[in-house]
Design a protein around this motif. Structure first.
Motif, PDB file in Angstrom:
ATOM      1  N   THR A   2      -4.293 -14.811 -14.388  1.00  0.00           N
ATOM      2  CA  THR A   2      -4.591 -13.368 -14.372  1.00  0.00           C
ATOM      3  C   THR A   2      -3.878 -12.653 -13.226  1.00  0.00           C
ATOM      4  O   THR A   2      -3.971 -11.429 -13.121  1.00  0.00           O
ATOM      5  N   LEU A   3      -3.201 -13.396 -12.364  1.00  0.00           N
ATOM      6  CA  LEU A   3      -2.534 -12.795 -11.204  1.00  0.00           C
ATOM      7  C   LEU A   3      -1.267 -12.064 -11.621  1.00  0.00           C
ATOM      8  O   LEU A   3      -0.792 -12.199 -12.744  1.00  0.00           O
TER       9      LEU A   3
ATOM     10  N   HIS B   3       6.205 -17.147  -9.997  1.00  0.00           N
ATOM     11  CA  HIS B   3       7.220 -17.426  -8.984  1.00  0.00           C
ATOM     12  C   HIS B   3       6.691 -18.102  -7.720  1.00  0.00           C
ATOM     13  O   HIS B   3       7.468 -18.736  -7.006  1.00  0.00           O
ATOM     14  N   ASP B   4       5.405 -17.962  -7.412  1.00  0.00           N
ATOM     15  CA  ASP B   4       4.859 -18.695  -6.271  1.00  0.00           C
ATOM     16  C   ASP B   4       4.590 -20.133  -6.693  1.00  0.00           C
ATOM     17  O   ASP B   4       4.271 -20.390  -7.862  1.00  0.00           O
ATOM     18  N   PRO B   5       4.703 -21.102  -5.787  1.00  0.00           N
ATOM     19  CA  PRO B   5       4.448 -22.492  -6.145  1.00  0.00           C
ATOM     20  C   PRO B   5       2.977 -22.707  -6.510  1.00  0.00           C
ATOM     21  O   PRO B   5       2.091 -22.385  -5.715  1.00  0.00           O
ATOM     22  N   TRP B   6       2.755 -23.245  -7.692  1.00  0.00           N
ATOM     23  CA  TRP B   6       1.390 -23.463  -8.190  1.00  0.00           C
ATOM     24  C   TRP B   6       0.588 -24.311  -7.208  1.00  0.00           C
ATOM     25  O   TRP B   6      -0.601 -24.064  -6.974  1.00  0.00           O
ATOM     26  N   ILE B   7       1.242 -25.307  -6.624  1.00  0.00           N
ATOM     27  CA  ILE B   7       0.560 -26.230  -5.717  1.00  0.00           C
ATOM     28  C   ILE B   7      -0.012 -25.505  -4.494  1.00  0.00           C
ATOM     29  O   ILE B   7      -0.971 -25.972  -3.876  1.00  0.00           O
ATOM     30  N   ALA B   8       0.565 -24.354  -4.157  1.00  0.00           N
ATOM     31  CA  ALA B   8       0.079 -23.590  -3.010  1.00  0.00           C
ATOM     32  C   ALA B   8      -0.984 -22.568  -3.389  1.00  0.00           C
ATOM     33  O   ALA B   8      -1.574 -21.936  -2.521  1.00  0.00           O
ATOM     34  N   LEU B   9      -1.239 -22.431  -4.685  1.00  0.00           N
ATOM     35  CA  LEU B   9      -2.231 -21.473  -5.178  1.00  0.00           C
ATOM     36  C   LEU B   9      -3.522 -22.133  -5.630  1.00  0.00           C
ATOM     37  O   LEU B   9      -4.609 -21.606  -5.417  1.00  0.00           O
TER      38      LEU B   9
END
Length: 287
Positions: free
Chosen positions: A203-204, A211-217
């Motif tokens: 939903t973001l 584009h942001d790394p999934w692992i960091a989210l």
């Protein structure tokens, strides 16, 4: 194509694409490509772009229209007044996170002169923006200040090391799955861990989820997975009276406060960011 024509074309394209800060982004990309600041632009709006500059600018505008983050195109984001290199392997530093740095520096100001060396561990360091900013602003507050940044992503650590070198800030970076490769004890542990609930990521904004790394989210099912892990393990690495500082999502203050309270931390406080939202939880470890 003149600079004025390029700017107008870029702005119109980004407005049509629904980019919220279309005018500003079109300008930043033009400045990035040409190296021309606003004062020079207004003095010479009819300056003609070279063929290479024109092609690069139009390419960047199309990429931004496709929701590629501005910072991934320029390769830099300012944080705490310092320029940090960023790419698709790290989260883009946000102004909200500056509250974490400010709180950390307050602790160093209060306690940094009382120990021979004040050691800091930054867990989930990403671009290194938190650790390097704390070291930059905190070194005048401590007898000696050392910092280690840890991350599971080798690509993120490359970015962090590049930032440390570019900013001429001494820091060590370790490839580690949380505390797996960490040794020694620290006066302070800081962390901005992944804290978005898995089902919320889709939903973001497109710039974030694509584009942001999934692992960091991804903070797993309830967004609290990494807080639990870090709170459970941090006591083995904090000196008695050491400080644990978290960045949190704006709705996670009560939950993270409770986790730290259950683990025996004292003087726990939830701090707000400039928008008045809960952003930091800080507590003191008591053996």
């Amino acid at each position: 194509m003149t600079m004025q024509e390029a700017y107008q074309l870029g702005e119109e394209r980004l407005i049509h694409a629904g980019i919220e800060e279309a005018r500003l982004d079109a300008w930043y990309l033009l400045e990035h490509v040409t190296g021309v600041g606003r004062a020079m632009y207004y003095a010479m709006p009819d300056r003609v772009l070279s063929e290479d500059q024109e092609q690069k600018y139009l390419y960047y505008i199309e990429e931004r229209a496709g929701r590629v983050p501005l910072q991934h195109l320029t390769g830099v984001q300012e944080f705490m007044g310092l320029p940090f290199q960023v790419n698709e392997h790290v989260l883009i530093p946000r102004q909200d996170t500056e509250t974490v740095v400010e709180e950390a520096v307050k602790v160093i100001r209060r306690e940094g002169m009382t120990v021979p060396c004040f050691r800091i561990l930054d867990m989930c360091t990403g671009s290194g923006c938190i650790l390097l900013s704390v070291l930059h602003y905190g070194r005048q507050e401590a007898v000696s200040l050392e910092g280690i940044g840890a991350d599971i992503s080798k690509e993120a650590l490359k970015v962090a090391r590049a930032n440390a070198e570019a900013l001429h800030i001494d820091a060590e970076f370790k490839h580690s799955d949380l505390f797996g490769q960490i040794e020694g004890t620290y006066e302070m542990i800081i962390s901005n861990p992944p804290y978005i609930r898995t089902d919320v990521i889709e939903t973001l904004q497109e710039e974030v989820k694509a584009h942001d790394p999934w692992i960091a989210l991804d903070g797993k099912e309830d967004g609290l997975y990494f807080y639990r892990q870090i709170v459970q393990e941090a006591g083995r690495y904090l000196v008695n009276g050491g400080t644990l500082i978290f960045e949190i999502g704006c709705d996670q203050g009560e939950a993270v406060f409770g986790l730290m309270q259950e683990a025996g931390y004292r003087n726990i406080m939830v701090k707000k960011d400039l928008a008045g939202l809960d952003r930091v939880v800080i507590g003191v470890y008591d053996r």
